[in-house]
Design a protein around this motif. Structure first.
Motif, PDB file in Angstrom:
ATOM      1  N   ALA A  44     -14.318  87.890 -40.183  1.00 18.10           N
ATOM      2  CA  ALA A  44     -13.969  88.660 -38.911  1.00 18.10           C
ATOM      3  C   ALA A  44     -14.844  89.683 -38.657  1.00 18.10           C
ATOM      4  CB  ALA A  44     -12.794  89.182 -38.628  1.00 18.10           C
ATOM      5  N   HIS A  45     -15.459  90.091 -37.638  1.00 17.51           N
ATOM      6  CA  HIS A  45     -16.219  91.488 -37.398  1.00 17.51           C
ATOM      7  C   HIS A  45     -15.344  92.645 -37.246  1.00 17.51           C
ATOM      8  CE1 HIS A  45     -19.964  89.023 -37.073  1.00 17.51           C
ATOM      9  NE2 HIS A  45     -19.333  88.195 -36.409  1.00 17.51           N
ATOM     10  N   HIS A  46     -15.771  93.665 -37.917  1.00 13.66           N
ATOM     11  CA  HIS A  46     -14.858  94.823 -37.755  1.00 13.66           C
ATOM     12  C   HIS A  46     -16.117  95.866 -37.595  1.00 13.66           C
ATOM     13  CE1 HIS A  46     -12.022  92.366 -39.794  1.00 13.66           C
ATOM     14  NE2 HIS A  46     -11.048  93.498 -39.499  1.00 13.66           N
ATOM     15  N   VAL A  47     -15.567  96.896 -36.714  1.00 12.59           N
ATOM     16  CA  VAL A  47     -16.649  97.836 -36.285  1.00 12.59           C
ATOM     17  C   VAL A  47     -15.640  99.369 -36.221  1.00 12.59           C
ATOM     18  CG1 VAL A  47     -16.339  97.627 -33.974  1.00 12.59           C
ATOM     19  CG2 VAL A  47     -18.349  98.699 -34.815  1.00 12.59           C
ATOM     20  N   GLU A  48     -16.534 100.353 -36.221  1.00 13.74           N
ATOM     21  CA  GLU A  48     -15.761 101.683 -35.942  1.00 13.74           C
ATOM     22  C   GLU A  48     -16.007 102.073 -34.464  1.00 13.74           C
ATOM     23  OE1 GLU A  48     -16.434 106.254 -37.314  1.00 13.74           O
ATOM     24  OE2 GLU A  48     -15.975 104.746 -38.770  1.00 13.74           O
ATOM     25  N   PRO A  49     -15.204 102.281 -33.802  1.00  4.79           N
ATOM     26  CA  PRO A  49     -15.500 102.455 -32.204  1.00  4.79           C
ATOM     27  C   PRO A  49     -15.610 103.806 -31.924  1.00  4.79           C
ATOM     28  CG  PRO A  49     -13.156 101.990 -32.548  1.00  4.79           C
ATOM     29  CD  PRO A  49     -13.660 101.794 -33.954  1.00  4.79           C
ATOM     30  N   PRO A  50     -15.825 104.292 -30.734  1.00  3.52           N
ATOM     31  CA  PRO A  50     -15.775 105.766 -30.370  1.00  3.52           C
ATOM     32  C   PRO A  50     -14.364 106.085 -30.622  1.00  3.52           C
ATOM     33  CG  PRO A  50     -16.845 104.539 -28.805  1.00  3.52           C
ATOM     34  CD  PRO A  50     -16.335 103.450 -29.710  1.00  3.52           C
ATOM     35  N   THR A  51     -14.192 107.395 -30.594  1.00  3.36           N
ATOM     36  CA  THR A  51     -12.831 108.115 -30.958  1.00  3.36           C
ATOM     37  C   THR A  51     -11.765 107.695 -29.710  1.00  3.36           C
ATOM     38  OG1 THR A  51     -13.806 109.759 -32.102  1.00  3.36           O
ATOM     39  CG2 THR A  51     -11.452 110.214 -31.286  1.00  3.36           C
ATOM     40  N   ASP A  52     -12.119 107.575 -28.541  1.00  6.15           N
ATOM     41  CA  ASP A  52     -11.459 107.483 -27.363  1.00  6.15           C
ATOM     42  C   ASP A  52     -10.713 106.078 -27.271  1.00  6.15           C
ATOM     43  OD1 ASP A  52     -14.003 106.363 -26.635  1.00  6.15           O
ATOM     44  OD2 ASP A  52     -13.303 106.198 -24.790  1.00  6.15           O
ATOM     45  N   VAL A  53     -11.473 105.204 -27.934  1.00  9.09           N
ATOM     46  CA  VAL A  53     -10.933 103.702 -28.174  1.00  9.09           C
ATOM     47  C   VAL A  53      -9.671 103.980 -28.849  1.00  9.09           C
ATOM     48  CG1 VAL A  53     -11.128 101.506 -28.986  1.00  9.09           C
ATOM     49  CG2 VAL A  53     -12.905 102.506 -27.573  1.00  9.09           C
ATOM     50  N   LEU A  54      -9.767 104.770 -30.079  1.00  4.50           N
ATOM     51  CA  LEU A  54      -8.801 104.856 -31.262  1.00  4.50           C
ATOM     52  C   LEU A  54      -7.675 105.536 -30.740  1.00  4.50           C
ATOM     53  CD1 LEU A  54     -11.141 105.303 -34.533  1.00  4.50           C
ATOM     54  CD2 LEU A  54      -9.705 103.374 -33.679  1.00  4.50           C
ATOM     55  N   ASP A  55      -7.950 106.680 -29.851  1.00 10.02           N
ATOM     56  CA  ASP A  55      -6.999 107.542 -29.332  1.00 10.02           C
ATOM     57  C   ASP A  55      -5.939 106.850 -28.296  1.00 10.02           C
ATOM     58  OD1 ASP A  55      -7.993 109.932 -30.545  1.00 10.02           O
ATOM     59  OD2 ASP A  55      -8.938 110.549 -28.964  1.00 10.02           O
ATOM     60  N   LYS A  56      -6.410 105.549 -27.702  1.00 11.38           N
ATOM     61  CA  LYS A  56      -5.511 104.894 -26.967  1.00 11.38           C
ATOM     62  C   LYS A  56      -4.951 103.610 -27.439  1.00 11.38           C
ATOM     63  CE  LYS A  56      -8.763 105.933 -22.988  1.00 11.38           C
ATOM     64  NZ  LYS A  56      -9.768 105.435 -22.295  1.00 11.38           N
ATOM     65  N   MET A  57      -4.798 103.811 -28.991  1.00 11.45           N
ATOM     66  CA  MET A  57      -4.079 102.565 -29.564  1.00 11.45           C
ATOM     67  C   MET A  57      -2.818 103.114 -30.211  1.00 11.45           C
ATOM     68  SD  MET A  57      -7.411 100.861 -31.660  1.00 11.45           S
ATOM     69  CE  MET A  57      -6.464  99.748 -32.474  1.00 11.45           C
ATOM     70  N   LEU A  58      -2.102 102.494 -30.437  1.00 14.18           N
ATOM     71  CA  LEU A  58      -0.762 102.481 -31.229  1.00 14.18           C
ATOM     72  C   LEU A  58      -0.375 101.567 -32.208  1.00 14.18           C
ATOM     73  CD1 LEU A  58       1.643 104.485 -31.093  1.00 14.18           C
ATOM     74  CD2 LEU A  58       2.708 102.876 -29.292  1.00 14.18           C
ATOM     75  N   THR A  59       0.117 101.855 -33.244  1.00 15.23           N
ATOM     76  CA  THR A  59       0.307 100.705 -34.278  1.00 15.23           C
ATOM     77  C   THR A  59       1.913 100.944 -34.617  1.00 15.23           C
ATOM     78  OG1 THR A  59      -1.528 101.384 -35.384  1.00 15.23           O
ATOM     79  CG2 THR A  59      -0.012 100.308 -36.728  1.00 15.23           C
ATOM     80  N   LEU A  60       2.560  99.532 -34.421  1.00 16.14           N
ATOM     81  CA  LEU A  60       3.888  99.744 -34.776  1.00 16.14           C
ATOM     82  C   LEU A  60       3.814  98.927 -36.131  1.00 16.14           C
ATOM     83  CD1 LEU A  60       3.936  99.412 -31.900  1.00 16.14           C
ATOM     84  CD2 LEU A  60       6.092  98.008 -31.963  1.00 16.14           C
ATOM     85  N   ARG A  61       4.620  99.512 -37.285  1.00 14.95           N
ATOM     86  CA  ARG A  61       4.809  99.239 -38.721  1.00 14.95           C
ATOM     87  C   ARG A  61       6.451  98.739 -38.544  1.00 14.95           C
ATOM     88  NH1 ARG A  61       1.145 100.405 -42.614  1.00 14.95           N
ATOM     89  NH2 ARG A  61       2.867 100.413 -44.069  1.00 14.95           N
ATOM     90  N   ILE A  62       6.750  97.318 -38.900  1.00 14.86           N
ATOM     91  CA  ILE A  62       7.948  96.861 -38.962  1.00 14.86           C
ATOM     92  C   ILE A  62       8.204  96.751 -40.113  1.00 14.86           C
ATOM     93  CG2 ILE A  62       9.538  94.935 -38.204  1.00 14.86           C
ATOM     94  CD1 ILE A  62       7.519  94.623 -35.637  1.00 14.86           C
ATOM     95  N   ALA A  63       9.341  97.167 -40.700  1.00 10.31           N
ATOM     96  CA  ALA A  63       9.690  97.106 -42.123  1.00 10.31           C
ATOM     97  C   ALA A  63      10.681  96.061 -42.311  1.00 10.31           C
ATOM     98  CB  ALA A  63      10.629  98.365 -42.698  1.00 10.31           C
ATOM     99  N   MET A  64      10.122  94.876 -43.300  1.00  9.73           N
ATOM    100  CA  MET A  64      10.885  93.851 -43.622  1.00  9.73           C
ATOM    101  C   MET A  64      11.830  93.929 -44.729  1.00  9.73           C
ATOM    102  SD  MET A  64       9.197  91.952 -41.078  1.00  9.73           S
ATOM    103  CE  MET A  64      10.009  90.507 -41.283  1.00  9.73           C
ATOM    104  N   ASP A  65      11.394  95.094 -45.414  1.00 12.52           N
ATOM    105  CA  ASP A  65      12.393  95.428 -46.498  1.00 12.52           C
ATOM    106  C   ASP A  65      12.514  96.883 -46.432  1.00 12.52           C
ATOM    107  OD1 ASP A  65      12.352  92.761 -47.795  1.00 12.52           O
ATOM    108  OD2 ASP A  65      10.169  93.341 -47.891  1.00 12.52           O
ATOM    109  N   ALA A  66      13.439  97.477 -47.282  1.00 11.94           N
ATOM    110  CA  ALA A  66      13.802  99.099 -47.313  1.00 11.94           C
ATOM    111  C   ALA A  66      12.380  99.588 -47.816  1.00 11.94           C
ATOM    112  CB  ALA A  66      14.993  99.453 -48.014  1.00 11.94           C
ATOM    113  N   ALA A  67      11.899 100.803 -47.436  1.00  9.70           N
ATOM    114  CA  ALA A  67      10.933 101.586 -47.992  1.00  9.70           C
ATOM    115  C   ALA A  67      11.259 102.834 -48.384  1.00  9.70           C
ATOM    116  CB  ALA A  67       9.604 101.794 -47.102  1.00  9.70           C
ATOM    117  N   ASN A  68      11.291 103.380 -49.552  1.00 10.90           N
ATOM    118  CA  ASN A  68      11.388 104.596 -50.146  1.00 10.90           C
ATOM    119  C   ASN A  68      10.546 105.120 -50.903  1.00 10.90           C
ATOM    120  OD1 ASN A  68      12.365 103.753 -52.677  1.00 10.90           O
ATOM    121  ND2 ASN A  68      14.272 102.859 -51.656  1.00 10.90           N
ATOM    122  N   HIS A  69      10.955 106.354 -51.393  1.00  8.02           N
ATOM    123  CA  HIS A  69       9.794 106.927 -52.500  1.00  8.02           C
ATOM    124  C   HIS A  69       9.618 106.026 -53.844  1.00  8.02           C
ATOM    125  CE1 HIS A  69      13.656 108.345 -54.289  1.00  8.02           C
ATOM    126  NE2 HIS A  69      12.940 108.752 -55.606  1.00  8.02           N
TER     127      HIS A  69
END
Length: 162
Positions: A44-69
């Motif tokens: 798969a092709h990966h590229v670093e886009p302009p900052t404005d593309v990254l600024d309009k993104m949001l990542t959801l991280r769903i925990a399938m298991d507990a996470a702690n220190h």
């Protein structure tokens, strides 16, 4: 725009240094102004886009298991995404000036959801207690990429654009 699955456990216990998520996964390599540092990962092709593309993104991280220190929960530096792309000495200087108050360990219960911006500085240690810690990482964007480039995963789901 992209989905990833992480499974940190006794057999796969890695350290992730402080970083920002600065690449996107696209359908093809196209030479366009502002798009740089092309790589090919698992076909798969990966590229670093302009900052404005990254600024309009949001990542959801769903925990399938507990996470702690003990099992290497994600660490973040609050507000770091507001400083744009931090590279090389910029990142070093930012990290030197960060305070304990800026750093947060994102403890989560199974089923919890964490929303982060791609440019938020984040890291995780190796787990001290290597219980399974699975995370479903989903990236969303409001950006339509310049043709003929398209988000790779969106194209796999809906088919090629004409």
């Amino acid at each position: 725009m992209r989905s990833l699955f992480f499974n940190k456990n006794a057999a796969h216990n890695w350290l992730v240094p402080w970083h920002q998520d600065m690449t996107i996964c696209v359908n093809q390599k196209v030479e366009l102004a502002g798009y740089s540092k092309w790589t090919l990962k698992n076909g798969a092709h990966h590229v670093e886009p302009p900052t404005d593309v990254l600024d309009k993104m949001l990542t959801l991280r769903i925990a399938m298991d507990a996470a702690n220190h003990e099992n290497a929960a994600l660490k973040v530096l609050a507000g770091s995404h507001r400083h744009g792309k931090l590279k090389g000495t910029q990142l070093d200087i930012y990290m030197e000036n960060a305070t304990e108050a800026d750093m947060h360990i994102c403890t989560m219960l199974a089923g919890d959801v964490l929303l982060i911006k791609p440019l938020l500085l984040h890291a995780s240690e190796k787990a001290m207690k290597a219980d399974q810690r699975r995370v479903l990482h989903l990236e969303f964007s409001a950006t339509v990429l310049p043709a003929p480039m398209h988000w790779a995963e969106a194209e796999r789901i809906s088919g090629p654009k004409n």
